[in-house]
Design an enzyme around this catalytic site. Structure first.
Site, PDB file in Angstrom:
ATOM      1  N   GLU A  53      61.505 -47.907  42.664  1.00  0.00           N
ATOM      2  CA  GLU A  53      62.656 -47.893  43.562  1.00  0.00           C
ATOM      3  C   GLU A  53      62.226 -47.895  45.025  1.00  0.00           C
ATOM      4  OE1 GLU A  53      63.759 -45.244  39.958  1.00  0.00           O
ATOM      5  OE2 GLU A  53      61.961 -45.908  41.038  1.00  0.00           O
ATOM      6  N   THR A 165      34.895 -55.122   7.725  1.00  0.00           N
ATOM      7  CA  THR A 165      34.697 -54.927   9.161  1.00  0.00           C
ATOM      8  C   THR A 165      33.234 -54.988   9.571  1.00  0.00           C
ATOM      9  OG1 THR A 165      34.626 -52.517   8.868  1.00  0.00           O
ATOM     10  CG2 THR A 165      36.775 -53.516   9.355  1.00  0.00           C
ATOM     11  N   SER A 172      28.290 -56.317  12.687  1.00  0.00           N
ATOM     12  CA  SER A 172      29.711 -56.674  12.762  1.00  0.00           C
ATOM     13  C   SER A 172      29.996 -57.684  13.871  1.00  0.00           C
ATOM     14  CB  SER A 172      30.553 -55.415  12.993  1.00  0.00           C
ATOM     15  OG  SER A 172      30.206 -54.809  14.230  1.00  0.00           O
ATOM     16  N   THR A 200      29.798 -44.775  15.568  1.00  0.00           N
ATOM     17  CA  THR A 200      29.816 -46.044  16.296  1.00  0.00           C
ATOM     18  C   THR A 200      28.850 -46.005  17.474  1.00  0.00           C
ATOM     19  OG1 THR A 200      32.102 -46.505  15.653  1.00  0.00           O
ATOM     20  CG2 THR A 200      31.282 -47.624  17.612  1.00  0.00           C
ATOM     21  N   ASP A 204      25.838 -48.648  17.495  1.00  0.00           N
ATOM     22  CA  ASP A 204      26.024 -49.820  18.363  1.00  0.00           C
ATOM     23  C   ASP A 204      25.795 -49.554  19.845  1.00  0.00           C
ATOM     24  OD1 ASP A 204      26.772 -51.172  16.052  1.00  0.00           O
ATOM     25  OD2 ASP A 204      28.904 -50.770  16.359  1.00  0.00           O
ATOM     26  N   GLU A 295      38.979 -47.420  18.628  1.00  0.00           N
ATOM     27  CA  GLU A 295      38.017 -48.425  18.162  1.00  0.00           C
ATOM     28  C   GLU A 295      36.857 -47.657  17.542  1.00  0.00           C
ATOM     29  OE1 GLU A 295      36.971 -51.836  20.415  1.00  0.00           O
ATOM     30  OE2 GLU A 295      38.793 -51.759  21.658  1.00  0.00           O
TER      31      GLU A 295
END
Length: 367
Positions: A53, A165, A172, A200, A204, A295
């Site tokens: 606004e 996956t 992957s 993970t 990775d 993720e």
């Protein structure tokens, strides 16, 4: 322009704040005169900046337009409290706006109808309801946090057509194509935080930041790390953002070292000596996380689903058949199909060579 045209334009302006406004809602505002001539436009800026606004009033002034007697079309009820900025309802009254057309009431208990009440008390005509579904969808995380006290949790998974996956070796990259990967970054960018697990990170060493789309801010990083195993030189510390680590045990020396790296370490053990995922999600709500983008690997995915923490799946399917490997989520075997978790397809789209499916856990959006 008609009322519906003005609201449609305000919703477009609200969408401009998709990667910017958190933890505030994404809001757009259009100010038009009685003949439908647009006098000013605005969308909410970063937290601490002007709301939609105020931006629209400033835009009208910059263009030399008088807004006295005009209508303000806004996608969310004007705020009525002093937060990082002043009340927008007072600014509209001071500008002598005659009419406000709003898409939906603000679920924030500090507002929740008070903005409309103050406008009406000042003699402003208030109409509510146009574009409500779209305005709520733009701010699903904000509504979730205000009404359920938890973020809207979106689990992203990239898989082959047969649901794999990663190979058993852990490989992957890359199941899906570049268009799907860029689209995944866009979903990361709109979230307040990206969540992953220690499995993970150790496998990775990902950054899990936004690189494929332009963004004004990086979402925070949330790590589930029960034994506090994360290396101090992990890539996730490379981006400029808040890092929240949830553990079940935290050796003093490792905790201090992580805090020196700028991380916030929280102890939330459950009875099994793992992180209490339900308590973690509630804590993230208290930390003003609207949308939580997951993720992670199949084990943490399964744990989050089992704990009832997930609201929707963002699934990318590649046109490949991989065979044996890790699935999307490790879930306990069922005795009957009737025990399966039921989802509802929300959208299905082609993204490059892949397919993107957005599916919501049944009943999760009823709040």
């Amino acid at each position: 322009m008609s009322d519906s045209d003005c609201i449609a334009q305000a919703l477009e302006l609200a969408a401009e704040g998709l990667y910017r406004t958190s933890p505030n809602p994404r809001v757009g505002c259009v100010i038009a005169d009685s003949g439908g001539l647009v006098l000013g436009r605005g969308s909410t800026q970063r937290a601490g900046g002007a709301h939609a606004e105020i931006m629209a009033l400033r835009n009208a002034a910059e263009c030399g337009h008088c807004v006295v007697g005009a209508t303000a079309y806004v996608t969310l009820e004007p705020c009525a409290h002093h937060g990082r900025t002043g009340p927008c309802c007072d600014a509209l009254v001071d500008a002598r706006i005659a009419r406000v057309v709003a898409s939906i009431a603000d679920p924030n208990p500090l507002v929740a109808g008070q903005g409309f009440a103050r406008l009406r008390a000042a003699g402003v005509l208030v109409e509510v309801g146009s574009g409500a579904q779209a305005a709520r969808a733009l701010n699903m995380g904000f509504f979730s946090r205000m009404l359920r006290k938890t973020p809207w949790v979106r689990m992203k998974v990239a898989a082959s057509l047969d649901g794999v996956t990663a190979l058993h070796s852990g490989v992957s990259q890359w199941l899906t194509g570049p268009a799907a990967r860029a689209d995944g970054h866009a979903w990361r960018a709109r979230a307040c935080a990206v969540l992953t697990g220690i499995g993970t990170v150790l496998a990775d060493d990902p950054r899990l930041d936004v690189r494929a789309v332009p963004t004004d801010r990086q979402p925070a990083l949330v790590l589930v790390d029960s034994a506090l195993q994360v290396p101090l030189d992990a890539a996730l510390f490379g981006a400029e953002r808040a890092v929240h680590i949830y553990a079940a045990v935290a050796p003093d020396a490792k905790r201090r070292a992580l805090e020196e790296r700028g991380a916030t370490v929280s102890l939330l053990p459950d009875v099994r000596g793992k992180v209490d995922l339900v308590a973690m999600v509630r804590d993230l709500g208290r930390r003003e996380i609207n949308e939580l983008h997951v993720e992670a690997g199949y084990q943490l995915n399964g744990s989050l689903l089992h704990a009832g923490c997930v609201d929707e799946l963002l699934l990318y399917l590649a046109p490949r058949l991989v065979g044996e490997g890790f699935g999307m989520a490790q879930l306990a075997p069922l005795a009957a199909l009737s025990q399966a978790q039921t989802l509802a397809f929300h959208s299905l789209d082609r993204v490059g060579d892949d397919v993107r499916i957005l599916a919501r856990l049944q009943g999760r959006d009823h709040f």
